[in-house]
Design a protein around this motif. Structure first.
Motif, PDB file in Angstrom:
ATOM      1  N   ILE A 277     -30.507  61.226 -15.556  1.00  0.00           N
ATOM      2  CA  ILE A 277     -29.792  61.573 -14.325  1.00  0.00           C
ATOM      3  C   ILE A 277     -30.281  62.903 -13.743  1.00  0.00           C
TER       4      ILE A 277
ATOM      5  N   SER B 120     -33.792  62.426 -12.357  1.00  0.00           N
ATOM      6  CA  SER B 120     -33.813  61.664 -11.107  1.00  0.00           C
ATOM      7  C   SER B 120     -33.267  62.485  -9.943  1.00  0.00           C
ATOM      8  N   LEU B 121     -32.241  63.318 -10.218  1.00  0.00           N
ATOM      9  CA  LEU B 121     -31.705  64.176  -9.153  1.00  0.00           C
ATOM     10  C   LEU B 121     -32.763  65.191  -8.707  1.00  0.00           C
TER      11      LEU B 121
ATOM     12  N   GLY C  32     -35.354  63.371  -6.612  1.00  0.00           N
ATOM     13  CA  GLY C  32     -34.836  63.092  -5.266  1.00  0.00           C
ATOM     14  C   GLY C  32     -34.870  64.320  -4.368  1.00  0.00           C
TER      15      GLY C  32
ATOM     16  N   ALA D 176     -29.413  57.785  -8.250  1.00  0.00           N
ATOM     17  CA  ALA D 176     -29.428  59.251  -8.368  1.00  0.00           C
ATOM     18  C   ALA D 176     -30.497  59.860  -7.463  1.00  0.00           C
ATOM     19  N   PHE D 177     -31.731  59.307  -7.478  1.00  0.00           N
ATOM     20  CA  PHE D 177     -32.749  59.968  -6.645  1.00  0.00           C
ATOM     21  C   PHE D 177     -32.558  59.684  -5.159  1.00  0.00           C
TER      22      PHE D 177
ATOM     23  N   SER E 207     -29.741  62.064  -4.087  1.00  0.00           N
ATOM     24  CA  SER E 207     -30.266  63.422  -4.040  1.00  0.00           C
ATOM     25  C   SER E 207     -31.199  63.609  -2.836  1.00  0.00           C
TER      26      SER E 207
ATOM     27  N   THR F 207     -30.517  66.226   0.185  1.00  0.00           N
ATOM     28  CA  THR F 207     -31.531  67.245   0.472  1.00  0.00           C
ATOM     29  C   THR F 207     -31.927  67.223   1.952  1.00  0.00           C
TER      30      THR F 207
END
Lengths: 149, 144
Positions: free
Chosen positions: A85, A88-89, A92, B128-129, B132, B136
């Motif tokens: 997690i 992946s954050l 992103g 999650a990505f 995010s 962003t």
């Protein structure tokens, strides 16, 4: 034969990224910008890819060797943990910052775009940093009394 | 929500996506490998004997894609629009490199292959990505 296949599949994947428009950070950011003028293209790219992918992996799961006779390297990890997690954050955030993920970064570097070269160099730096941190983490966790509360 | 109709390209997106799906399916079926770019590249930074060449051949194909596609279909390769400053590009590269290795995958490995395998782990990573990325871009374009 496997070498030829690896090369041409790499080439084909790069073509797919170029045709889909995903090598253009402006297009990727247009998708990630929900509050602005939204470009849904990326969802269509994922949809088209998964449509074919589902069929391919359904066949792959039933096989013990590939059609060219290599071993099947299907992922075995099922852990949904902090590493997955947090990693992946972080990914992103980087993706949203420049509009490049690893594949399009490499393909656009192949077009000779200086900013993509810079992105790939920094990305390799980040991956190298991971190797250092990961090795340290592993060496700490095998010392007696450490990492096992 | 406002759709950006001038930039929205459903057909090329779908066709390009199908090509990505064919490549991903071919890689697992012919070579027995999951087509995840960050894993393929990252594996070269901790090289193991017998685990190097396939990565190099795949990446060579990937990098030669723009030149070859321009030969085949002139004009199809659009010039990328890159807004980010060099500093932002470096920060983004570091985050993408570190994050994809900790998270064991990126848009190709988790987003395409993982979801195609119906892997719950990849679904969590993809959510999650994506989340995010949305946050962003919101912060950069609408708050700062």
């Amino acid at each position: 034969m496997t070498r030829v296949s690896e090369f041409f599949i790499g080439l084909l994947f790069g073509w797919g990224l170029l045709i889909s428009g995903m090598t253009d950070p402006g297009k990727v950011l247009g998708f990630l910008d929900l509050a602005g003028a939204w470009d849904p293209s990326l969802a269509f790219v994922m949809g088209g890819a998964i449509l074919i992918g589902v069929a391919g992996f359904a066949v792959a799961k039933k096989r013990t060797t590939s059609f060219l006779g290599s071993a099947m390297h299907l992922p075995t990890s099922r852990d949904i943990d902090r590493r997955l997690i947090i990693g992946s954050l972080m990914f992103g955030a980087g993706w949203g910052l420049a509009g490049f993920c690893p594949g399009p970064g490499l393909v656009t570097m192949g077009s000779g775009e200086p900013k993509a070269v810079l992105f790939v160099a920094a990305m390799i730096g980040g991956m190298a940093l991971f190797e250092v941190l990961d090795r340290r983490e592993r060496s700490l966790s095998i010392q007696p009394g450490r990492g096992q509360k | 929500m406002i759709i950006d109709w001038t930039h929205f390209t459903p057909w090329t997106a779908l066709i390009g996506g199908v090509v990505l799906g064919i490549a991903s399916a071919a890689f697992i079926l012919l070579n027995g490998r999951v087509l995840g770019i960050s894993g393929i590249l990252g594996g070269l930074l901790a090289p193991r004997r017998g685990d190097i060449n396939w990565r190099v051949f795949f990446l060579a194909g990937l990098i030669l894609a723009p030149v070859t596609l321009s030969w085949l279909i002139p004009g199809v390769v659009a010039a990328p629009r890159i807004e980010a400053s060099n500093l932002a590009i470096v920060a983004a590269g570091l985050l993408v490199g570190l994050g994809t290795r900790y998270g064991s995958g990126c848009t190709s490995g988790h987003g395409v292959c993982g979801l195609s395998r119906l892997s719950p782990r990849s679904l969590v990573a993809t959510m999650a990505f994506m989340a995010s990325g949305f946050v962003t871009v919101y912060v950069i374009r609408h708050l700062i």
